[in-house]
Design an enzyme around this catalytic site. Structure first.
Site, PDB file in Angstrom:
ATOM      1  N   ARG A   8      48.522  41.794  36.979  1.00 58.31           N
ATOM      2  CA  ARG A   8      47.581  42.803  36.654  1.00 58.31           C
ATOM      3  C   ARG A   8      46.214  42.912  37.596  1.00 58.31           C
ATOM      4  O   ARG A   8      46.208  43.738  38.300  1.00 58.31           O
ATOM      5  CB  ARG A   8      47.373  42.677  35.027  1.00 58.31           C
ATOM      6  CG  ARG A   8      46.952  44.011  34.460  1.00 58.31           C
ATOM      7  CD  ARG A   8      45.505  44.440  34.617  1.00 58.31           C
ATOM      8  NE  ARG A   8      44.426  43.306  34.208  1.00 58.31           N
ATOM      9  CZ  ARG A   8      42.904  43.427  34.123  1.00 58.31           C
ATOM     10  NH1 ARG A   8      42.453  44.421  34.658  1.00 58.31           N
ATOM     11  NH2 ARG A   8      42.276  42.622  33.804  1.00 58.31           N
ATOM     12  N   ASP A   9      45.366  42.148  37.211  1.00 56.33           N
ATOM     13  CA  ASP A   9      44.010  42.024  37.850  1.00 56.33           C
ATOM     14  C   ASP A   9      44.405  41.934  39.467  1.00 56.33           C
ATOM     15  O   ASP A   9      43.653  42.469  40.145  1.00 56.33           O
ATOM     16  CB  ASP A   9      43.029  41.149  37.525  1.00 56.33           C
ATOM     17  CG  ASP A   9      41.812  41.255  37.627  1.00 56.33           C
ATOM     18  OD1 ASP A   9      41.516  42.528  38.371  1.00 56.33           O
ATOM     19  OD2 ASP A   9      40.895  40.768  37.212  1.00 56.33           O
ATOM     20  N   HIS A 204      37.140  34.707  32.365  1.00 53.60           N
ATOM     21  CA  HIS A 204      37.807  35.234  33.412  1.00 53.60           C
ATOM     22  C   HIS A 204      36.824  35.521  34.642  1.00 53.60           C
ATOM     23  O   HIS A 204      35.917  36.304  34.596  1.00 53.60           O
ATOM     24  CB  HIS A 204      38.292  36.702  33.010  1.00 53.60           C
ATOM     25  CG  HIS A 204      38.939  37.722  34.028  1.00 53.60           C
ATOM     26  ND1 HIS A 204      40.173  37.867  34.290  1.00 53.60           N
ATOM     27  CD2 HIS A 204      38.367  38.407  34.911  1.00 53.60           C
ATOM     28  CE1 HIS A 204      40.675  38.573  35.304  1.00 53.60           C
ATOM     29  NE2 HIS A 204      39.394  38.870  35.700  1.00 53.60           N
ATOM     30  N   HIS A 206      35.681  35.580  38.877  1.00 56.27           N
ATOM     31  CA  HIS A 206      35.933  36.014  40.194  1.00 56.27           C
ATOM     32  C   HIS A 206      35.276  35.249  41.243  1.00 56.27           C
ATOM     33  O   HIS A 206      34.246  34.585  40.730  1.00 56.27           O
ATOM     34  CB  HIS A 206      35.745  37.661  40.505  1.00 56.27           C
ATOM     35  CG  HIS A 206      36.464  38.579  39.777  1.00 56.27           C
ATOM     36  ND1 HIS A 206      37.104  39.476  40.272  1.00 56.27           N
ATOM     37  CD2 HIS A 206      36.791  38.561  38.241  1.00 56.27           C
ATOM     38  CE1 HIS A 206      37.843  40.331  39.560  1.00 56.27           C
ATOM     39  NE2 HIS A 206      37.664  39.740  38.257  1.00 56.27           N
ATOM     40  N   CYS A 237      38.276  44.629  40.585  1.00 54.46           N
ATOM     41  CA  CYS A 237      38.364  45.711  39.682  1.00 54.46           C
ATOM     42  C   CYS A 237      37.974  47.108  40.699  1.00 54.46           C
ATOM     43  O   CYS A 237      36.965  47.277  41.430  1.00 54.46           O
ATOM     44  CB  CYS A 237      37.155  45.640  38.776  1.00 54.46           C
ATOM     45  SG  CYS A 237      37.041  47.197  37.626  1.00 54.46           S
ATOM     46  N   ASN A 246      40.025  37.544  42.384  1.00 57.01           N
ATOM     47  CA  ASN A 246      39.842  36.589  41.132  1.00 57.01           C
ATOM     48  C   ASN A 246      40.029  35.219  41.954  1.00 57.01           C
ATOM     49  O   ASN A 246      39.941  34.889  43.079  1.00 57.01           O
ATOM     50  CB  ASN A 246      41.149  36.671  40.400  1.00 57.01           C
ATOM     51  CG  ASN A 246      41.141  38.011  39.582  1.00 57.01           C
ATOM     52  OD1 ASN A 246      40.714  38.264  38.479  1.00 57.01           O
ATOM     53  ND2 ASN A 246      41.983  38.831  40.206  1.00 57.01           N
TER      54      ASN A 246
END
Length: 307
Positions: A8-9, A204, A206, A237, A246
């Site tokens: 996903r990310d 979460h 980065h 993002c 990430n």
């Protein structure tokens, strides 16, 4: 515990749609290696985030027991309903603490997203699933700058978000530092009632400013139960200028050493990462992966490259 968010990310900024069968292969490889949970896709509009276009195809290709360990990003009750119909049972309901980023990312204010969450919770429960509250820009916003922790705590303690099983605190831009992360995690646990076994705190992070692993360890020490990472530090993002990859899953695993993680597992993980990043034309940002390919052969974690 690690949740890998590569699919996903991790894929959001690549601009490429990874074939469904390749996503299935990566999902099953990671689950087989022992990664406890995965984030496998998003219900975001495919015209805005093309790499997520085949998320529902991936869901359809996975077995129910595999989907029990997988999360899908949603932002509205309608997306929860559509995902549930496709077979999703773990929903990550995301909104940004900052109105400016929430409008750029989702097209509404944070209050609008919070107001819609009770219906999202109802739909998730109706499907027999679980739903997380994910708070993007919990520390800084690319448009408004620093985010007041009280805004995070207000959402975390809002009765309308009370049905979430977990809360995800996202350092979307990777600009937070360890003391700041620890303070927010502790405050959310103390004032929001999060941190119990059935109401986990997820961090979460980065690695934009090189603090990904340090911030994740600080979050775990402060009461978080789960940290997010992606293979090779892939990701970012598309609606947050300045947000890069990430925190690398390999780096988080090497730092935390869960019982299922050993040199053989790392070798397989690094092979998987290198193959995927080569397909995508993306750099490998994992320092652990780099170390694993070093010439320090007396160290048990070093492994030769494929071929």
């Amino acid at each position: 515990m690690l949740r890998d968010v590569t699919l996903r990310d991790g894929l959001q900024l690549t601009g490429k749609v990874l074939p469904t069968e390749r996503k299935v292969e990566i999902t099953r490889t990671l689950l087989a290696l022992g990664v406890p949970e995965l984030e496998i896709g998003s219900m975001a509009r495919p015209d805005l985030v093309p790499p997520m276009a085949n998320t529902m195809d991936l869901v359809a290709a996975l077995e129910p027991e595999e989907l029990q360990r997988c999360w899908v990003w949603v932002a509205t009750p309608r997306q929860v309903a559509r995902a549930a119909e496709a077979g999703v049972r773990n929903f990550q309901y995301c909104l940004s603490v900052s109105d400016a980023h929430n409008k750029a990312n989702i097209g509404r204010t944070a209050e609008d997203s919070v107001a819609a969450m009770p219906e999202a919770i109802r739909l998730a429960r109706q499907a027999g699933g679980s739903i997380q509250l994910c708070l993007a820009t919990s520390f800084t916003c690319p448009f408004d700058g620093p985010v007041d922790p009280e805004r995070v705590l207000a959402i975390a303690t809002d009765p309308r978000t009370d049905g979430a099983c977990d809360i995800v605190l996202a350092d979307t831009l990777g600009q937070a530092h360890p003391a700041q992360v620890a303070a927010l995690v502790e405050a959310v646990g103390a004032r929001g009632g999060w941190g119990e076994a059935h109401r986990r705190i997820v961090f979460h992070g980065h690695d934009t400013w090189g603090m990904g692993v340090a911030n994740s360890l600080a979050a775990l020490a402060a009461g978080a139960a789960v940290v997010d990472g992606s293979l090779g530090g892939l990701g970012g993002c598309p609606f947050a200028p300045g947000a890069s990859g990430n925190t690398a899953s390999e780096d988080l695993l090497f730092a935390t050493r869960p019982g299922w993680f050993d040199p053989k597992t790392l070798a397989a993980l690094v092979d998987t990462t290198e193959t995927l990043l080569s397909e995508l034309g993306e750099p490998n940002r994992s320092r652990t992966a780099e170390g694993a390919r070093s010439e320090a052969t007396a160290f048990e974690w070093v492994t030769p490259a494929l071929g």
